[in-house]
Design an enzyme around this catalytic site. Structure first.
Site, PDB file in Angstrom:
ATOM      1  N   TYR A  52       0.832  -1.196   0.000  1.00 49.28           N
ATOM      2  CA  TYR A  52       0.000   0.000   0.000  1.00 49.28           C
ATOM      3  C   TYR A  52       0.877   1.260   0.000  1.00 49.28           C
ATOM      4  O   TYR A  52       1.408   1.675   1.034  1.00 49.28           O
ATOM      5  CB  TYR A  52      -0.921   0.020   1.219  1.00 49.28           C
ATOM      6  CG  TYR A  52      -1.843  -1.179   1.328  1.00 49.28           C
ATOM      7  CD1 TYR A  52      -2.203  -1.932   0.212  1.00 49.28           C
ATOM      8  CD2 TYR A  52      -2.364  -1.563   2.559  1.00 49.28           C
ATOM      9  CE1 TYR A  52      -3.047  -3.025   0.314  1.00 49.28           C
ATOM     10  CE2 TYR A  52      -3.218  -2.656   2.670  1.00 49.28           C
ATOM     11  CZ  TYR A  52      -3.547  -3.389   1.542  1.00 49.28           C
ATOM     12  OH  TYR A  52      -4.389  -4.473   1.661  1.00 49.28           O
ATOM     13  N   HIS A 160       0.238 -12.314   1.294  1.00 47.92           N
ATOM     14  CA  HIS A 160      -0.527 -11.367   0.477  1.00 47.92           C
ATOM     15  C   HIS A 160      -0.582 -11.794  -0.988  1.00 47.92           C
ATOM     16  O   HIS A 160       0.446 -11.918  -1.647  1.00 47.92           O
ATOM     17  CB  HIS A 160       0.128  -9.983   0.579  1.00 47.92           C
ATOM     18  CG  HIS A 160      -0.784  -8.848   0.241  1.00 47.92           C
ATOM     19  ND1 HIS A 160      -0.341  -7.544   0.157  1.00 47.92           N
ATOM     20  CD2 HIS A 160      -2.112  -8.804  -0.034  1.00 47.92           C
ATOM     21  CE1 HIS A 160      -1.352  -6.761  -0.147  1.00 47.92           C
ATOM     22  NE2 HIS A 160      -2.435  -7.506  -0.273  1.00 47.92           N
TER      23      HIS A 160
END
Length: 340
Positions: A52, A160
């Site tokens: 992010y 992830h």
């Protein structure tokens, strides 16, 4: 492992992607205000990732939480993407126009005309993401996350988006996280994905505490509801439901915008409008129902919602606090708009 014995999860969690400048930039003060508003609203689960904003979300989240008692909240981050110097972007110049942009409108660092990178984040081009699900990569990722966060520990570590990397994720990343869990370095482990099928594989073949399911347990997509959640309940794996607005289509009273980060197909837009109409008959807004729906399943421990401002946090908190009549779900099911 029973996650409820080791972690207390608030019904709603704060998703950190927006404060990593997803789609549009926010400044440090706005990001800090969003985290502060979430904490003040009673949210105690904060989720982020190196992905992010190339570490920006981790840095901002850590700074905002630094003054809070460390035992008062649960911090989740992810492994699988390492951040390395970009070396100028790593793209060749073939097909670029006179402004140095390729056929997709991206410059030599992979930024589009609005300054976003190829993952949609408006951040400088000094770093790039490298997929790494190796044991060493996992340990390095967590060490670097702790440095960016400036905190003393991570509570939940998730593998992830290992979509194309199952073999290495299950043979190296998972055992590395399990070892760290056994050592008490992290308190809970699992995986986070935008699909349910591989998460179900993780639940069947490994021993995760938690999985994060994005976009597949929503008012518009219950594929994970049917395919993953019963298995999680059977195995005692808690589910963090993310992407409950499906990236925008369910986020407003009148459905519009994107579905899973792309223009919404007409059929889904029509279905969202039909759901909104039923909600309206019960005095419920579409985003209010979208926030409430995931928690109806007993496997879901928390709904994780991203926000880029204190105003967004306050709006979502107010919606989540409003009761939703059971008759709404009965009518949505009867009209074939939700399947469970």
């Amino acid at each position: 492992m029973d996650l409820t014995l080791t972690l207390s999860l608030s019904r709603y969690g704060f998703g950190g992607a927006p404060i990593g400048n997803l789609f549009t930039a926010v400044d440090d003060d706005a990001a800090r205000a969003a985290v502060d508003a979430a904490y003040e609203a009673g949210i105690r689960l904060f989720d982020t990732a190196p992905h992010y904003g190339l570490g920006l979300a981790e840095r901002r989240l850590g700074a905002a939480l630094a003054s809070r008692p460390r035992d008062s909240y649960v911090l989740s981050t992810k492994v699988g993407r390492l951040l390395v110097p970009s070396g100028g972007g790593g793209r060749d110049s073939a097909g670029r126009d006179s402004a140095g942009r390729d056929s997709a409108g991206r410059d030599s660092a992979g930024r589009d005309s609005a300054g976003r990178d190829d993952e949609g984040f408006d951040v400088p081009a000094g770093l790039r993401r490298v997929r790494d699900y190796s044991r060493d990569g996992v340990r390095r990722s967590l060490e670097e996350s702790l440095e960016r966060l400036g905190l003393d520990r991570i509570d939940v570590a998730l593998i992830h988006d290992p979509d194309e990397h199952w073999e290495r994720a299950v043979s190296e990343a998972y055992p590395a996280l399990a070892e760290l869990r056994d050592q008490g370095v992290v308190r809970a482990i699992g995986a986070g994905m935008n699909q349910w099928e591989m998460l179900a594989r993780f639940v069947r073949e490994t021993d995760p505490d938690v999985v994060m399911l994005a976009g597949r347990h929503t008012l518009l997509d219950q594929s994970g509801t049917r395919g993953l959640l019963p298995l999680c309940r059977e195995r005692g794996v808690r589910v963090l439901a993310a992407g409950v607005f499906n990236s925008g289509l369910l986020a407003t009273d009148e459905p519009s915008g994107t579905y899973d980060y792309a223009p919404a197909p007409g059929s889904l837009l029509a279905r969202a409008r039909a759901i909104a109409a039923v909600c309206g008959r019960h005095g419920v807004t579409l985003p209010q129902a979208a926030l409430a729906f995931p928690l109806r399943h007993p496997a879901v421990a928390s709904v994780v919602v991203g926000a880029r401002s204190a105003a967004e946090v306050a709006r979502n908190a107010a919606l989540a606090a409003r009761p939703v009549p059971e008759a709404l779900w009965t009518d949505l099911t009867a009209e074939g708009l939700v399947s469970c």
